[in-house]
Scaffold this active site. Structure first.
Site, short mmCIF file in Angstrom:
data_model
loop_
_atom_site.label_atom_id
_atom_site.label_comp_id
_atom_site.label_asym_id
_atom_site.label_seq_id
_atom_site.Cartn_x
_atom_site.Cartn_y
_atom_site.Cartn_z
N GLN A 58 -21.41 8.51 3.78
CA GLN A 58 -19.96 8.60 3.55
C GLN A 58 -19.36 9.70 4.41
OE1 GLN A 58 -18.98 10.35 -0.17
NE2 GLN A 58 -16.98 9.39 -0.34
N SER A 84 -24.32 13.39 2.75
CA SER A 84 -25.69 13.11 2.30
C SER A 84 -26.31 12.01 3.14
CB SER A 84 -25.68 12.69 0.83
OG SER A 84 -25.13 13.68 0.01
N GLU A 111 -17.48 6.17 -6.99
CA GLU A 111 -18.37 7.32 -6.83
C GLU A 111 -18.43 8.13 -8.12
OE1 GLU A 111 -18.97 11.16 -3.84
OE2 GLU A 111 -17.00 10.24 -4.05
N GLU A 151 -11.38 20.99 -9.94
CA GLU A 151 -9.95 21.33 -9.97
C GLU A 151 -9.10 20.10 -9.70
OE1 GLU A 151 -12.40 24.83 -9.33
OE2 GLU A 151 -12.29 22.91 -8.30
#
Length: 395
Positions: free
Chosen positions: A114, A149, A232, A365
């Site tokens: 990604q 990743s 995700e 956040e």
């Protein structure tokens, strides 16, 4: 849930297992057959690895294959492809894109990563500055991505890039499928606090992407990316797991193995965290039921938020239970692992790696804002960048 549909799926699984003995079958051959039988993602359309069934029947089918000893499909290595790229392609891809990408993605013949976050656009993903400029039937891409990743093993990537500087940041993005083998793609390891290089930096220099590898319309990248992000977060925080599993299992095992370190205060904290983890597990099951006929929504952000908080508090508690022994660390060797191994590594690793849970998959956040505005319906924060052209924003 229809018993007729369940029985039909069971018969299809049994028929596939009779034709392809899981004990002797080549994994790729087995998974090709499973895809062709519509037993890959059973909630996908017929012909795309599915049967058009309810989403909550996926776990039922997966359990039947697991009980039969069927080969795994590289969920650790290709989790981004299976959990994020596949549903995005299924919803936003053209018929040609679905036919081209979904089957080799499922079988593990093509590994995906990604290309979203950037050094200056992590929490504020819509601020990405990687440029894609049209050149005939291609797009020329230049920029930098980070926290990627398995980029060093990936064949393909889902890529968010800016195609219009004159529109507000959310409106000037487009979504592409990028060939990671292009000579303009450079992958560098990014070593983290655990000692591993689980993530990578990716530099894109003159990467040429055919327009046929664009998902959604030009300027519709944010809408497509929202599908990816919701899936995700559901994959991270909404997975079907047994009671007292994962990090919680490791911490409760440490507690039971060290009775001499028990105190009333530690016991109270462990019980509270156990209850919170169980509540999160049940909330995830409820979300899967509610999305059985559709895609995850903003509620997935709440599950991912709770998952990160739970992991960080549990791993911190485990170190307190162990006292001085918790300061030990098992291995600082620089490696590039295929997966995050919370269960197989020591308490120190779990504690350090859990720090990333509140960053990856959307920072806590930002997720709090999503829950407040899109789930609870609270007033949105005042922002001056939503209607300003991206080129005019301060950076």
């Amino acid at each position: 849930m229809s018993d007729t549909v369940r029985d039909d799926l069971r018969r299809r699984v049994e028929s596939l297992l009779a034709e392809h003995d899981p004990a002797t079958a080549d994994p790729v051959t087995f998974h090709r057959a499973r895809f062709d039988a519509g037993l890959a993602w059973v909630y996908f359309p017929v012909g795309l690895g599915g049967r058009g069934a309810d989403r909550d029947l996926q776990l039922f089918v997966d359990e039947l294959f697991e009980q039969a000893g069927a080969p795994g499909h590289q969920a650790e290595l290709n989790g981004i492809g299976l959990g994020m790229a596949a549903p995005t392609i299924a919803i936003h891809g053209t018929p040609e894109q679905r036919q081209r990408y979904l089957r080799p993605l499922w079988t593990g013949e093509e590994i995906w990563c990604q290309l979203f976050s950037e050094p200056g656009a992590g929490s504020d993903l819509a601020a990405v500055g990687t440029r894609a400029v049209r050149d005939g039937e291609d797009w020329i891409v230049n920029g930098q991505k980070v926290w990627t990743s398995v980029a060093h093993k990936a064949d393909l990537a889902i890529l968010l890039a800016r195609t219009d500087l004159d529109r507000p940041k959310h409106a000037g993005l487009s979504f592409f499928i990028c060939d990671m083998r292009d000579p303009g793609v450079e992958v560098r390891p990014l070593r983290q606090i655990t000692g591993e290089a689980e993530f990578n930096e990716v530099f894109l220099t003159g990467v040429r992407i055919p327009d046929a590898q664009r998902l959604g319309g030009v300027g519709e990248g944010w809408r497509v990316a929202t599908t990816t992000l919701n899936n995700e977060r559901a994959a991270i925080g909404g997975r079907a797991v047994p009671r007292e599993s994962g990090v919680l299992a490791a911490v409760t095992r440490t507690w039971r193995e060290n009775p001499d370190r028990h105190t009333p205060e530690l016991h109270d904290r462990l019980l509270r965290l156990w209850v919170e983890a169980e509540a999160g597990r049940l909330a995830a099951a409820r979300m899967r039921q509610r999305t059985s006929a559709g895609q995850p929504g903003p509620e997935s952000s709440a599950l991912k938020l709770a998952f990160a908080r739970s992991n960080q508090q549990l791993t911190g508690l485990e170190l307190e239970i162990l006292g001085e022994d918790g300061l030990r660390y098992d291995d600082w060797t620089m490696v590039r692992p295929d997966r995050v191994d919370f269960a197989g590594r020591g308490p120190g690793y779990r504690y350090l790696r859990a720090k990333g849970n509140s960053i990856e998959g959307g920072t806590s956040e930002i997720l709090r804002n999503i829950v407040a505005e899109r789930v609870l319906g609270l007033p949105a924060e005042a922002r001056g960048d939503k209607d300003t052209a991206w080129k005019d924003l301060a950076r």
